[in-house]
Design a protein around this motif. Structure first.
Motif: not given
Length: 348
Positions: A76-99
């Motif tokens: 859910e956190l990643a989704r909200s980050v992507e949505e807000e970034a897109r609204a501000l004109g940015y794209s997001v690349i996501i990496g999963n650290a798997d703890e």
């Protein structure tokens, strides 16, 4: 596909003028800007993002490294980050650290190599020389949910201490006195902070937190199962198990059911990090909810402020207790039913 030369010819200006308009340079006249933008719209011109980034030294791309993509909280956190970034004109690349700290640093290194404009990280542990070096080098960075002490960057997080006090007060009011906790990794700020907040809340009621009632988990379901099995084997098992993340809570629930026991009849269960399907378990699980969407959006805004030369600030939002029925709460009173009025009654 139209080229920048086509735009220049249509607008009757030079290629350099088109470039200045696209890069929002202030030296272009209003008339020339209007003609260029009209040409861009008419011809359907799309600038080459890679070439443009080389000229402006910006890629309009953010990096996000989350601790565990399988954890619904971080999804859910990643989704909200992507949505807000897109609204501000940015794209997001996501990496999963798997703890895992080494996977975390692998993603951070790769994102920095891709020339991202800024970095959002939920650290897997309390120390990373790579992130310390990146922060010292001036890389725009924001920590979200967790943070690394000693690295001076904004932190966007929820304060769970008040909600944990509310949980302990709730459990005490239900008559529970033997309260156990499954903590996260002590190297993470959230892992250590939640255990200490729980200990302090118990002390307000004169209750101790014996070592036997403290379990060390890793924010994964299997660790919640393993710790709960140990609690159940104690000569005097706890009345309540409080798991400090949702996956460990699900592991704890599995352990209880594997013994043929029932929640809350035999042992109560509460969780930190509410998730949508907690309302569908039997019984629904009492949990502490973080404002996950707000955290993601606030983290993006803080990072974009830093990228665009404004002064970012740390943000702390309150978590809240959501009371359900996994700790022995009385069932909700049935809503009185009313006979339908003549208008409502079916005549078929």
């Amino acid at each position: 596909m139209a080229s920048i030369k086509d735009v220049a010819a249509w607008a009757g200006v030079s290629v350099a003028t088109v470039s200045r308009v696209l890069n929002e340079h202030p030296s272009v006249s209003a008339d020339a800007r209007t003609r260029v933008l009209a040409a861009v719209e008419e011809l359907g011109y799309r600038p080459n993002a890679v070439a443009r980034s080389l000229r402006t030294d910006q890629t309009h791309t953010l990096g996000l490294v989350i601790s565990d993509v399988l954890n619904p909280y971080f999804t859910e956190l990643a989704r909200s980050v992507e949505e807000e970034a897109r609204a501000l004109g940015y794209s997001v690349i996501i990496g999963n650290a798997d703890e895992q700290p080494e996977i975390q640093d692998h993603h951070v290194r790769n994102l920095l190599d891709r020339r991202i404009d800024g970095l959002l990280v939920s650290p897997t542990d309390g120390g990373s020389p790579l992130m310390l070096d990146a922060a010292r080098a001036g890389t725009p960075m924001v920590f979200v949910d967790r943070w690394i002490p000693g690295i001076d960057v904004p932190v966007v997080r929820a304060d769970g201490q008040a909600a944990i006090r509310d949980l302990v007060a709730h459990l005490h009011s239900l008559g529970h006195r033997r309260l156990a906790i499954i903590g996260g990794p002590a190297a993470t700020t959230t892992g250590s902070e939640r255990v200490e907040a729980f200990r302090a809340a118990l002390a307000e009621y004169g209750l101790a937190l014996p070592d036997a009632y403290i379990g060390q988990g890793d924010f994964q379901a299997e660790s919640g199962r393993r710790v709960t099995e140990r609690f159940l084997d104690l000569p005097e098992p706890p009345d309540v198990v409080f798991a400090t993340d949702n996956l460990m809570a699900l592991g704890a629930l599995d352990a209880v059911r594997a013994r043929g026991l029932r929640v809350p009849d035999d042992i109560a269960l509460a969780a930190f990090d509410d998730i949508p399907w907690f309302v569908h378990t039997d019984p629904p699980i009492t949990a502490i909810a973080q404002p996950t969407g707000e955290l993601g959006r606030a983290a993006v805004r803080a990072l974009v402020d830093r990228i665009e030369g404004r002064t970012p600030r740390s943000v702390t939002l309150p978590a809240r207790l959501v009371v359900r029925r996994s700790c022995g709460e009385p069932p909700p009173s049935p809503t009185p039913t009313q006979s339908p009025s003549p208008v409502q009654r079916s005549t078929s």
